[in-house]
Design an enzyme around this catalytic site. Structure first.
Site, PDB file in Angstrom:
ATOM      1  N   TYR A  93     -41.347   2.480   2.371  1.00 41.62           N
ATOM      2  CA  TYR A  93     -40.090   2.635   1.644  1.00 41.62           C
ATOM      3  C   TYR A  93     -39.714   4.110   1.586  1.00 41.62           C
ATOM      4  O   TYR A  93     -38.546   4.470   1.759  1.00 41.62           O
ATOM      5  CB  TYR A  93     -40.224   2.075   0.217  1.00 41.62           C
ATOM      6  CG  TYR A  93     -40.485   0.587   0.171  1.00 41.62           C
ATOM      7  CD1 TYR A  93     -39.445  -0.326   0.332  1.00 41.62           C
ATOM      8  CD2 TYR A  93     -41.772   0.100  -0.040  1.00 41.62           C
ATOM      9  CE1 TYR A  93     -39.686  -1.692   0.284  1.00 41.62           C
ATOM     10  CE2 TYR A  93     -42.014  -1.264  -0.087  1.00 41.62           C
ATOM     11  CZ  TYR A  93     -40.975  -2.156   0.077  1.00 41.62           C
ATOM     12  OH  TYR A  93     -41.213  -3.504   0.037  1.00 41.62           O
ATOM     13  N   ASN A 114     -31.579  -8.112   1.047  1.00 40.39           N
ATOM     14  CA  ASN A 114     -31.331  -8.480   2.441  1.00 40.39           C
ATOM     15  C   ASN A 114     -31.075  -9.995   2.548  1.00 40.39           C
ATOM     16  O   ASN A 114     -31.969 -10.785   2.284  1.00 40.39           O
ATOM     17  CB  ASN A 114     -32.546  -8.077   3.276  1.00 40.39           C
ATOM     18  CG  ASN A 114     -32.488  -8.554   4.708  1.00 40.39           C
ATOM     19  OD1 ASN A 114     -31.466  -9.003   5.200  1.00 40.39           O
ATOM     20  ND2 ASN A 114     -33.620  -8.465   5.375  1.00 40.39           N
ATOM     21  N   CYS A 122     -37.085  -6.988   7.004  1.00 38.43           N
ATOM     22  CA  CYS A 122     -37.509  -6.161   5.872  1.00 38.43           C
ATOM     23  C   CYS A 122     -38.994  -6.306   5.575  1.00 38.43           C
ATOM     24  O   CYS A 122     -39.560  -5.459   4.870  1.00 38.43           O
ATOM     25  CB  CYS A 122     -36.670  -6.468   4.644  1.00 38.43           C
ATOM     26  SG  CYS A 122     -36.687  -8.195   4.151  1.00 38.43           S
ATOM     27  N   HIS A 123     -39.633  -7.331   6.124  1.00 37.40           N
ATOM     28  CA  HIS A 123     -41.081  -7.464   5.933  1.00 37.40           C
ATOM     29  C   HIS A 123     -41.844  -6.321   6.595  1.00 37.40           C
ATOM     30  O   HIS A 123     -43.012  -6.101   6.298  1.00 37.40           O
ATOM     31  CB  HIS A 123     -41.573  -8.822   6.462  1.00 37.40           C
ATOM     32  CG  HIS A 123     -41.239  -9.067   7.885  1.00 37.40           C
ATOM     33  ND1 HIS A 123     -40.037  -9.626   8.276  1.00 37.40           N
ATOM     34  CD2 HIS A 123     -41.932  -8.821   9.019  1.00 37.40           C
ATOM     35  CE1 HIS A 123     -40.014  -9.721   9.592  1.00 37.40           C
ATOM     36  NE2 HIS A 123     -41.150  -9.230  10.067  1.00 37.40           N
ATOM     37  N   GLU A 154     -46.102 -10.758  13.835  1.00 39.77           N
ATOM     38  CA  GLU A 154     -45.503  -9.719  14.670  1.00 39.77           C
ATOM     39  C   GLU A 154     -46.511  -8.675  15.129  1.00 39.77           C
ATOM     40  O   GLU A 154     -46.143  -7.732  15.819  1.00 39.77           O
ATOM     41  CB  GLU A 154     -44.357  -9.040  13.909  1.00 39.77           C
ATOM     42  CG  GLU A 154     -43.190  -9.980  13.687  1.00 39.77           C
ATOM     43  CD  GLU A 154     -41.976  -9.254  13.129  1.00 39.77           C
ATOM     44  OE1 GLU A 154     -42.120  -8.137  12.584  1.00 39.77           O
ATOM     45  OE2 GLU A 154     -40.878  -9.818  13.254  1.00 39.77           O
TER      46      GLU A 154
END
Length: 162
Positions: A93, A114, A122-123, A154
């Site tokens: 962040y 979001n 955003c993860h 991912e």
């Protein structure tokens, strides 16, 4: 948004994805607790479900969905920074805040607002210490389990810390 789901799909163990759309635009995608699926009711919902399922099979899949304009100018700037995070990488962040001359909490608020996860991933944004931080305005519960699953899916983290 009116909360009318145009489709609900079983995404992975522990969660579903709920989709809201008009005939022309995606209005929102939400992480939901596991439950029954709901078949898409609109052609755009069918296409969105196809793309979401493709992403669930291959995290490198690139979405091409028409997203309804959403968010404040600041939120849109944060989401653009999030979209620029490459697959398999994360940012904090604070790193995003520094790029925008803002504060980490403001970035966290924009992440929580979001409307299009996982299209706007955003993860991939973590706390400064590498911990998960929050997710979808939650600091615990099934949503953090969803974030862990997404990061593993991912290849961002083999074992996402809490």
């Amino acid at each position: 948004m009116d909360g009318t789901w145009q489709a609900i799909i079983a995404a992975a163990p522990g969660f579903n994805l709920g989709l809201r759309c008009s005939a022309d635009e995606i209005l929102g995608i939400d992480y939901l607790p596991p439950g029954p699926e709901q078949a898409p009711r609109l052609p755009l919902a069918r296409e969105a479900v196809r793309q979401l399922r493709a992403w669930l099979k291959d995290p490198g899949f690139e979405f091409s969905l028409p997203l309804a304009p959403a968010g404040t100018p600041f939120q849109r700037r944060v989401w653009a920074q999030i979209n620029a995070i490459p697959l398999g990488q994360t940012r904090s962040y604070g790193q995003i805040a520094a790029q925008l001359n803002s504060g980490p909490r403001a970035v966290g608020g924009a992440c929580g607002a979001n409307p299009y996860p996982p299209v706007v991933p955003c993860h991939r944004v973590l706390a400064a210490n590498g911990g998960l931080g929050g997710f979808a305005n939650a600091r615990g519960g099934f949503l953090l389990d969803v974030k862990r699953w997404l990061l593993r899916h991912e290849g961002c983290l083999p074992d996402a810390p809490g």
